[in-house]
Design a protein around this motif. Structure first.
Motif, PDB file in Angstrom:
ATOM      1  N   SER A  65       0.839  -1.202   0.000  1.00  0.00           N
ATOM      2  CA  SER A  65       0.000   0.000   0.000  1.00  0.00           C
ATOM      3  C   SER A  65       0.873   1.251   0.000  1.00  0.00           C
ATOM      4  O   SER A  65       2.018   1.222   0.473  1.00  0.00           O
ATOM      5  N   PRO A  66       0.349   2.361  -0.508  1.00  0.00           N
ATOM      6  CA  PRO A  66       1.109   3.608  -0.513  1.00  0.00           C
ATOM      7  C   PRO A  66       1.556   4.037   0.890  1.00  0.00           C
ATOM      8  O   PRO A  66       2.642   4.597   1.051  1.00  0.00           O
ATOM      9  N   ASP A  67       0.743   3.767   1.913  1.00  0.00           N
ATOM     10  CA  ASP A  67       1.126   4.124   3.283  1.00  0.00           C
ATOM     11  C   ASP A  67       2.392   3.401   3.722  1.00  0.00           C
ATOM     12  O   ASP A  67       3.226   3.967   4.423  1.00  0.00           O
ATOM     13  N   VAL A  69       4.671   2.003   1.542  1.00  0.00           N
ATOM     14  CA  VAL A  69       5.765   2.397   0.646  1.00  0.00           C
ATOM     15  C   VAL A  69       6.379   3.728   1.078  1.00  0.00           C
ATOM     16  O   VAL A  69       7.595   3.906   1.007  1.00  0.00           O
ATOM     17  N   GLN A  70       5.561   4.637   1.592  1.00  0.00           N
ATOM     18  CA  GLN A  70       6.097   5.961   1.947  1.00  0.00           C
ATOM     19  C   GLN A  70       7.058   5.916   3.133  1.00  0.00           C
ATOM     20  O   GLN A  70       7.853   6.834   3.305  1.00  0.00           O
TER      21      GLN A  70
END
Length: 93
Positions: A65-67, A69-70
């Motif tokens: 998820s982008p959360d 990955v960040q």
């Protein structure tokens, strides 16, 4: 089988998933929540960046998820440098 034996098969699973194999894709999909839970726990404990190393890190990244990955970061050194840094921090050197 040892963990290293299973690890040798992981790239094959990714290759098959990339080729459209639904069973291989399901295997990867089952691992993603485990990875995300681990990273989430680290973040909940105050960790701001997580350096994820190893041959599968790049292969899993597009599935996360982008959360998650960040908060992933490139390692600042190799594992030995990290261990030495933690040891120095622990003894106040």
């Amino acid at each position: 089988a040892r963990p290293a034996d299973w690890a040798k098969l992981a790239p094959v699973v990714f290759d098959h998933a990339d080729g459209g194999d639904p069973v291989a894709a399901a295997i990867i999909s089952m691992a993603v929540p485990e990875i995300e839970a681990l990273v989430g726990r680290l973040v909940a404990d105050g960790v701001e960046r997580v350096a994820w190393m190893g041959g599968l890190a790049a292969r899993f990244r597009p599935h996360l998820s982008p959360d998650v990955v960040q908060v992933l970061a490139e390692p600042l050194g190799d594992p030995l440098e990290g261990a030495l840094g933690l040891a120095r921090k622990d003894v106040g050197a």
